[in-house]
Design a protein around this motif. Structure first.
Motif, PDB file in Angstrom:
ATOM      1  N   UNK A  22      84.535   9.547  31.436  1.00  0.00           N
ATOM      2  CA  UNK A  22      84.250  10.988  31.379  1.00  0.00           C
ATOM      3  C   UNK A  22      84.250  11.596  32.779  1.00  0.00           C
ATOM      4  N   UNK A  23      83.677  10.867  33.742  1.00  0.00           N
ATOM      5  CA  UNK A  23      83.615  11.356  35.116  1.00  0.00           C
ATOM      6  C   UNK A  23      85.021  11.514  35.689  1.00  0.00           C
ATOM      7  N   UNK A  24      85.879  10.528  35.425  1.00  0.00           N
ATOM      8  CA  UNK A  24      87.259  10.610  35.917  1.00  0.00           C
ATOM      9  C   UNK A  24      88.004  11.750  35.217  1.00  0.00           C
ATOM     10  N   UNK A  25      87.751  11.970  33.930  1.00  0.00           N
ATOM     11  CA  UNK A  25      88.388  13.091  33.221  1.00  0.00           C
ATOM     12  C   UNK A  25      87.946  14.421  33.825  1.00  0.00           C
ATOM     13  N   UNK A  26      86.673  14.550  34.143  1.00  0.00           N
ATOM     14  CA  UNK A  26      86.157  15.759  34.780  1.00  0.00           C
ATOM     15  C   UNK A  26      86.835  15.982  36.131  1.00  0.00           C
ATOM     16  N   UNK A  27      86.896  14.932  36.925  1.00  0.00           N
ATOM     17  CA  UNK A  27      87.514  15.034  38.249  1.00  0.00           C
ATOM     18  C   UNK A  27      89.009  15.323  38.151  1.00  0.00           C
ATOM     19  N   UNK A  28      89.681  14.696  37.195  1.00  0.00           N
ATOM     20  CA  UNK A  28      91.119  14.949  37.003  1.00  0.00           C
ATOM     21  C   UNK A  28      91.361  16.391  36.580  1.00  0.00           C
ATOM     22  N   UNK A 157      85.509  17.141  28.717  1.00  0.00           N
ATOM     23  CA  UNK A 157      85.203  16.831  30.118  1.00  0.00           C
ATOM     24  C   UNK A 157      86.352  17.300  31.021  1.00  0.00           C
ATOM     25  N   UNK A 158      87.580  17.073  30.606  1.00  0.00           N
ATOM     26  CA  UNK A 158      88.732  17.521  31.402  1.00  0.00           C
ATOM     27  C   UNK A 158      88.760  19.047  31.478  1.00  0.00           C
ATOM     28  N   UNK A 159      88.450  19.698  30.380  1.00  0.00           N
ATOM     29  CA  UNK A 159      88.418  21.161  30.348  1.00  0.00           C
ATOM     30  C   UNK A 159      87.326  21.687  31.286  1.00  0.00           C
ATOM     31  N   UNK A 160      86.168  21.046  31.256  1.00  0.00           N
ATOM     32  CA  UNK A 160      85.079  21.461  32.146  1.00  0.00           C
ATOM     33  C   UNK A 160      85.509  21.331  33.606  1.00  0.00           C
ATOM     34  N   UNK A 161      86.210  20.258  33.934  1.00  0.00           N
ATOM     35  CA  UNK A 161      86.707  20.096  35.295  1.00  0.00           C
ATOM     36  C   UNK A 161      87.689  21.182  35.670  1.00  0.00           C
ATOM     37  N   UNK A 163      87.819  24.175  34.448  1.00  0.00           N
ATOM     38  CA  UNK A 163      87.072  25.433  34.596  1.00  0.00           C
ATOM     39  C   UNK A 163      86.307  25.475  35.923  1.00  0.00           C
ATOM     40  N   UNK A 164      85.844  24.317  36.377  1.00  0.00           N
ATOM     41  CA  UNK A 164      85.126  24.255  37.645  1.00  0.00           C
ATOM     42  C   UNK A 164      86.036  24.551  38.839  1.00  0.00           C
ATOM     43  N   UNK A 165      87.326  24.383  38.653  1.00  0.00           N
ATOM     44  CA  UNK A 165      88.257  24.537  39.779  1.00  0.00           C
ATOM     45  C   UNK A 165      88.183  25.926  40.405  1.00  0.00           C
ATOM     46  N   UNK A 166      87.814  26.931  39.652  1.00  0.00           N
ATOM     47  CA  UNK A 166      87.727  28.279  40.223  1.00  0.00           C
ATOM     48  C   UNK A 166      86.551  28.403  41.196  1.00  0.00           C
ATOM     49  N   UNK A 174      85.578  20.722  47.246  1.00  0.00           N
ATOM     50  CA  UNK A 174      86.175  19.644  46.454  1.00  0.00           C
ATOM     51  C   UNK A 174      85.693  18.292  46.969  1.00  0.00           C
ATOM     52  N   UNK A 175      85.635  18.147  48.300  1.00  0.00           N
ATOM     53  CA  UNK A 175      85.133  16.884  48.871  1.00  0.00           C
ATOM     54  C   UNK A 175      83.705  16.629  48.407  1.00  0.00           C
ATOM     55  N   UNK A 176      82.868  17.660  48.430  1.00  0.00           N
ATOM     56  CA  UNK A 176      81.489  17.505  47.973  1.00  0.00           C
ATOM     57  C   UNK A 176      81.414  17.100  46.514  1.00  0.00           C
ATOM     58  N   UNK A 177      82.208  17.764  45.686  1.00  0.00           N
ATOM     59  CA  UNK A 177      82.249  17.429  44.259  1.00  0.00           C
ATOM     60  C   UNK A 177      82.721  15.990  44.060  1.00  0.00           C
ATOM     61  N   UNK A 178      83.810  15.618  44.738  1.00  0.00           N
ATOM     62  CA  UNK A 178      84.348  14.263  44.599  1.00  0.00           C
ATOM     63  C   UNK A 178      83.333  13.218  45.038  1.00  0.00           C
TER      64      UNK A 178
END
Length: 195
Positions: A22-28, A157-161, A163-166, A174-178
């Motif tokens: 799930x974490x990787x899907x969010x990050x992807x 999870x991928x959709x949430x990631x 949406x977070x991109x904005x 992004x570095x902090x999130x990663x």
């Protein structure tokens, strides 16, 4: 009908809750967008469903006969989680042509599930709870339900990631999130190392 509802509830609870895949899907989703991250989601879903079916048809008994295989899978899972955490922690946060080639793949998603202890536990517990007598019809029904529910859960999870991109529109963010995601993966790996 109540067995199918129970199966679906179990599948949802184990698929939607946080874990390495799930974490990787969010990050992807964050890095590459919803569409590109769905390759990872599809691979992870198919990999999980295959594992579920194989455990339903007897893989669990094989692992009980040779416990060193189970330990080997656990260590491979820890190594893979550490590798994924390292990749996230060392990412520079910039979106570039070079990063575009490193998009998530179906194979990575499938491998992650096979090395994911949460997936193994869900498969063993689910098959033990709902298909203890090994009825083929129930195994296939459970796998079919899980296929749909796992795909939709990981897709969330991928959709949430995506949406977070904005909100994560700068390399530093992004570095902090990663790094937060890397810390989550390290926590998963550390949990596996506990006796």
């Amino acid at each position: 009908m109540s067995v199918l509802i129970s199966m679906a509830t179990f599948a949802l609870a184990s698929s939607i809750t946080p874990g390495p895949v799930n974490i990787v899907a969010l990050s992807a989703g964050l890095r590459f967008g919803f569409g590109a991250s769905m390759r990872h989601v599809l691979g992870a879903t198919l990999g999980f469903t295959l594992l579920l079916v194989l455990i339903g048809f007897g893989l669990h008994e094989t692992l009980q006969q040779w416990p060193f295989l189970t330990r080997g899978i656990q260590w491979a899972g820890v190594a893979f989680l550490l590798y994924m955490a390292w990749k996230l922690a060392t990412d520079d946060g910039r979106l570039s042509v070079e990063h575009a080639r490193a998009r998530p793949t179906m194979l990575t998603g499938a491998i992650m599930q096979w090395l994911n202890p949460k997936a193994w536990l869900a498969c063993i517990a689910g098959m033990g709870a709902f298909v203890g007598d090994g009825q083929a019809v129930l195994i296939w029904q459970f796998a079919g339900l899980y296929l749909v529910i796992c795909y939709l859960s990981l897709g969330c999870w991928a959709y949430a990631g995506a949406r977070l991109s904005r909100y994560l529109d700068r390399p530093a963010r992004i570095r902090g999130f990663n790094r937060c995601m890397a810390a989550s993966l390290l926590g998963c790996a550390g949990y596996l190392l506990l006796p």
